[in-house]
Structures are given as structure tokens and as C-alpha cells.
Design a protein around this motif. Structure first.
Motif, PDB file in Angstrom:
ATOM      1  N   VAL A 124      56.796  31.110  25.863  1.00 52.82           N
ATOM      2  CA  VAL A 124      56.994  30.116  24.707  1.00 52.82           C
ATOM      3  C   VAL A 124      56.498  30.299  23.408  1.00 52.82           C
ATOM      4  O   VAL A 124      56.753  30.066  22.358  1.00 52.82           O
ATOM      5  CB  VAL A 124      56.831  28.575  25.220  1.00 52.82           C
ATOM      6  N   PHE A 125      55.354  31.107  23.386  1.00 50.93           N
ATOM      7  CA  PHE A 125      54.728  31.220  22.059  1.00 50.93           C
ATOM      8  C   PHE A 125      55.179  32.388  21.188  1.00 50.93           C
ATOM      9  O   PHE A 125      55.568  33.257  21.716  1.00 50.93           O
ATOM     10  CB  PHE A 125      53.227  31.747  22.365  1.00 50.93           C
ATOM     11  N   PRO A 126      55.445  32.065  19.953  1.00 48.80           N
ATOM     12  CA  PRO A 126      56.060  33.078  19.300  1.00 48.80           C
ATOM     13  C   PRO A 126      54.929  34.229  18.731  1.00 48.80           C
ATOM     14  O   PRO A 126      54.011  33.784  18.663  1.00 48.80           O
ATOM     15  CB  PRO A 126      56.487  32.250  17.993  1.00 48.80           C
ATOM     16  N   TYR A 148      44.489  41.089  29.471  1.00 47.42           N
ATOM     17  CA  TYR A 148      44.851  40.212  28.503  1.00 47.42           C
ATOM     18  C   TYR A 148      45.080  40.688  27.189  1.00 47.42           C
ATOM     19  O   TYR A 148      45.572  40.415  26.250  1.00 47.42           O
ATOM     20  CB  TYR A 148      44.159  38.839  28.698  1.00 47.42           C
ATOM     21  N   LEU A 149      43.892  41.512  26.883  1.00 48.54           N
ATOM     22  CA  LEU A 149      43.805  42.242  25.577  1.00 48.54           C
ATOM     23  C   LEU A 149      44.995  42.936  25.282  1.00 48.54           C
ATOM     24  O   LEU A 149      45.677  43.145  24.265  1.00 48.54           O
ATOM     25  CB  LEU A 149      42.547  42.958  25.501  1.00 48.54           C
ATOM     26  N   LEU A 150      45.239  43.914  26.178  1.00 45.48           N
ATOM     27  CA  LEU A 150      46.530  44.630  26.058  1.00 45.48           C
ATOM     28  C   LEU A 150      47.883  43.936  26.038  1.00 45.48           C
ATOM     29  O   LEU A 150      48.798  44.503  25.464  1.00 45.48           O
ATOM     30  CB  LEU A 150      46.639  45.778  27.016  1.00 45.48           C
ATOM     31  N   LEU A 151      47.921  42.981  26.777  1.00 44.96           N
ATOM     32  CA  LEU A 151      48.923  41.869  27.021  1.00 44.96           C
ATOM     33  C   LEU A 151      49.217  41.253  25.479  1.00 44.96           C
ATOM     34  O   LEU A 151      50.396  41.040  25.175  1.00 44.96           O
ATOM     35  CB  LEU A 151      48.693  40.968  27.995  1.00 44.96           C
ATOM     36  N   TRP A 152      48.165  40.753  24.734  1.00 47.35           N
ATOM     37  CA  TRP A 152      47.954  40.296  23.585  1.00 47.35           C
ATOM     38  C   TRP A 152      48.873  41.547  22.501  1.00 47.35           C
ATOM     39  O   TRP A 152      49.589  41.069  21.600  1.00 47.35           O
ATOM     40  CB  TRP A 152      46.964  39.780  23.177  1.00 47.35           C
ATOM     41  N   LEU A 153      48.168  42.708  22.474  1.00 47.97           N
ATOM     42  CA  LEU A 153      48.826  43.828  21.853  1.00 47.97           C
ATOM     43  C   LEU A 153      50.188  43.941  21.987  1.00 47.97           C
ATOM     44  O   LEU A 153      50.846  44.141  21.004  1.00 47.97           O
ATOM     45  CB  LEU A 153      47.756  44.978  21.872  1.00 47.97           C
ATOM     46  N   LEU A 198      44.790  30.410  41.511  1.00 46.46           N
ATOM     47  CA  LEU A 198      45.339  31.808  40.908  1.00 46.46           C
ATOM     48  C   LEU A 198      46.781  31.419  40.554  1.00 46.46           C
ATOM     49  O   LEU A 198      47.318  32.059  39.739  1.00 46.46           O
ATOM     50  CB  LEU A 198      45.255  32.816  42.112  1.00 46.46           C
ATOM     51  N   LEU A 199      47.608  30.562  41.153  1.00 48.61           N
ATOM     52  CA  LEU A 199      48.969  30.397  40.788  1.00 48.61           C
ATOM     53  C   LEU A 199      48.780  29.585  39.568  1.00 48.61           C
ATOM     54  O   LEU A 199      49.746  29.809  38.619  1.00 48.61           O
ATOM     55  CB  LEU A 199      49.422  29.179  41.798  1.00 48.61           C
ATOM     56  N   LEU A 200      47.971  28.660  39.222  1.00 51.33           N
ATOM     57  CA  LEU A 200      47.825  28.107  37.794  1.00 51.33           C
ATOM     58  C   LEU A 200      47.587  29.162  36.863  1.00 51.33           C
ATOM     59  O   LEU A 200      48.224  29.298  35.748  1.00 51.33           O
ATOM     60  CB  LEU A 200      46.579  27.081  37.564  1.00 51.33           C
ATOM     61  N   LEU A 201      46.853  30.163  36.947  1.00 54.65           N
ATOM     62  CA  LEU A 201      46.657  31.215  35.981  1.00 54.65           C
ATOM     63  C   LEU A 201      47.887  31.947  36.073  1.00 54.65           C
ATOM     64  O   LEU A 201      48.348  32.371  34.860  1.00 54.65           O
ATOM     65  CB  LEU A 201      45.594  32.071  36.568  1.00 54.65           C
ATOM     66  N   ILE A 202      48.702  32.483  36.890  1.00 55.92           N
ATOM     67  CA  ILE A 202      49.932  33.225  36.748  1.00 55.92           C
ATOM     68  C   ILE A 202      50.777  32.338  35.984  1.00 55.92           C
ATOM     69  O   ILE A 202      51.302  32.856  35.081  1.00 55.92           O
ATOM     70  CB  ILE A 202      50.459  33.498  38.166  1.00 55.92           C
ATOM     71  N   ILE A 246      52.531  33.387  32.245  1.00 51.20           N
ATOM     72  CA  ILE A 246      53.969  33.421  32.102  1.00 51.20           C
ATOM     73  C   ILE A 246      54.448  32.649  31.038  1.00 51.20           C
ATOM     74  O   ILE A 246      55.152  32.852  30.260  1.00 51.20           O
ATOM     75  CB  ILE A 246      54.702  33.182  33.640  1.00 51.20           C
ATOM     76  N   ARG A 247      54.159  31.356  30.835  1.00 51.40           N
ATOM     77  CA  ARG A 247      54.570  29.953  30.091  1.00 51.40           C
ATOM     78  C   ARG A 247      54.048  30.645  28.718  1.00 51.40           C
ATOM     79  O   ARG A 247      54.890  30.509  27.680  1.00 51.40           O
ATOM     80  CB  ARG A 247      54.321  28.884  30.410  1.00 51.40           C
TER      81      ARG A 247
END
Length: 198
Positions: A64-66, A133-138, A51-55, A59-60
Motif C-alpha cells: 500500500v505504501f507508494p 529490510y534494508l535491501l527490501l527498502w532499496l 511472526l504472523l503479524l510481522l509477515i 506485506i501490507r
């Protein structure tokens, strides 16, 4: 050529975070295997590490991604609000809809929870995970969030399939009865009726 090499390096760096999330799912599977086989007490913490790896990976990726696009007006804010709601439901399903100690700490004496969200589907968290994640992407406009969503949702489906077919029938008494009453991931009319009745 230099631009292609730089782009390739950037994609590789970003994919590292997606791969870390996949490793997180492997740890989830290891944790479930440990509950059925009792391999070693140290593996009781595998799910927490996963779970920590997923979180961390999420976050990263966001950091970092434009961004490749931006929704107009307040739509990003609306996406973030609904995404937060989806994550809240997901966290409730994982940590509060089931007895925490019996589910994540102790080994043995597992009890089926067939009320609340677990009356809707046997694995209701998959849908809310995907929607988050879909909404986070949008909301962020970052394509790597979308790729992470695709890869991690596939991992999530594989994980819950293994739970459903290999692990849970050994962990829970009468799990086959629960399977016959409640759908796999997507609620149906019968499970919706049961949900509102309970």
C-alpha cells in the motif's frame, strides 16, 4: 489543509502496520517469559502469532505504501535477490539451526546450540533481519519499509537483549559460559575461527 489532513491520515494508516510489528515483538517477549515462568500453555503460540503479524505487516507496507524512488536498471532485482538470500538465512537460523520442537513447542530441557551460525554470534539473526529490510527498502523504494526496518530492528535488539540477560540464563544450563565464548550479535575474529573449524 485538506492535503495535510489526507497526508496525516495516510501516515497514520501506514504506521498501524509498523505498530502491528511492534506488537509482534511484544508477543515474542511474552513467549519467552512463558518459557521461564510457565504462565499458561496458550502463550506457547504467542511467538507464532507475533511472526504472523510481522509477515502481514511487511506485506501490507509493501503493497500500500507508494514508492518515493527507484534504483536504475537491474539494481532493484539484485536487491530483491540478496534480500531473499538474507531472509533464507534468517529462516534457517530460526527454524532449522535449532531443534524445532525443543525450542518452540516443548517447555524445559533446552540445549545450547553453539555450532553453525550460533558459533558466530549468540543472536546471529538480528544482522540478517536488518539486511533483509534494508535491501527490501532499496528494492522497492518505499520509505515506510525503511522506517519499519529502523523500528523493528530496535525491537529485535531489545528482544534479544532481554533473552540474553533475563530469559536464556534461566532456560539454558551454562549459558554464562556460552556468553564468554561467543559474541552478542556481530561475529568477531575468534568466533569466525571457531565457525570455520566446526
Amino acid at each position: 489543509m485538506v492535503i495535510l489532513l489526507k497526508l496525516s491520515w495516510m501516515v497514520t494508516i501506514y504506521m498501524v502496520y509498523v505498530i502491528l510489528g511492534v506488537i509482534g515483538y511484544l508477543l515474542f517477549i511474552l513467549a519467552d517469559l512463558n518459557k521461564t515462568k510457565e504462565i499458561h500453555p496458550v502463550f506457547n503460540f504467542a511467538a507464532a502469532v507475533g511472526l504472523l503479524l510481522l509477515i502481514f505487516s511487511t506485506i501490507r507496507i509493501v503493497q500500500v505504501f507508494p514508492a518515493s524512488f527507484r534504483l536504475p536498471g537491474i539494481w532493484p532485482l539484485i536487491c530483491f535477490i540478496i534480500a531473499s538470500l538474507c531472509m533464507g538465512i534468517q529462516l534457517y537460523i530460526i527454524f532449522f539451526a535449532v531443534p524445532f520442537n525443543k525450542t518452540y513447542v516443548e517447555i524445559g530441557d533446552y540445549e545450547i546450540v553453539d555450532t553453525g551460525f550460533f558459533a558466530l554470534a549468540r543472536h546471529p539473526g538480528v544482522m540478517w533481519f536488518f539486511l533483509f529490510y534494508l535491501l527490501l527498502w532499496l528494492g522497492t523504494g518505499k520509505m515506510m519499509v525503511l522506517w519499519a526496518n529502523v523500528v523493528w530492528t530496535i525491537c529485535d535488539v531489545i528482544h534479544v537483549f532481554l533473552q540474553d540477560r533475563l530469559f536464556f540464563p534461566r532456560m539454558f544450563k551454562d549459558y554464562d559460559v556460552y556468553i564468554s565464548r561467543v559474541p552478542f550479535m556481530i561475529p568477531n575474529r575468534k568466533s569466525l575461527n571457531n565457525f570455520f573449524k566446526k
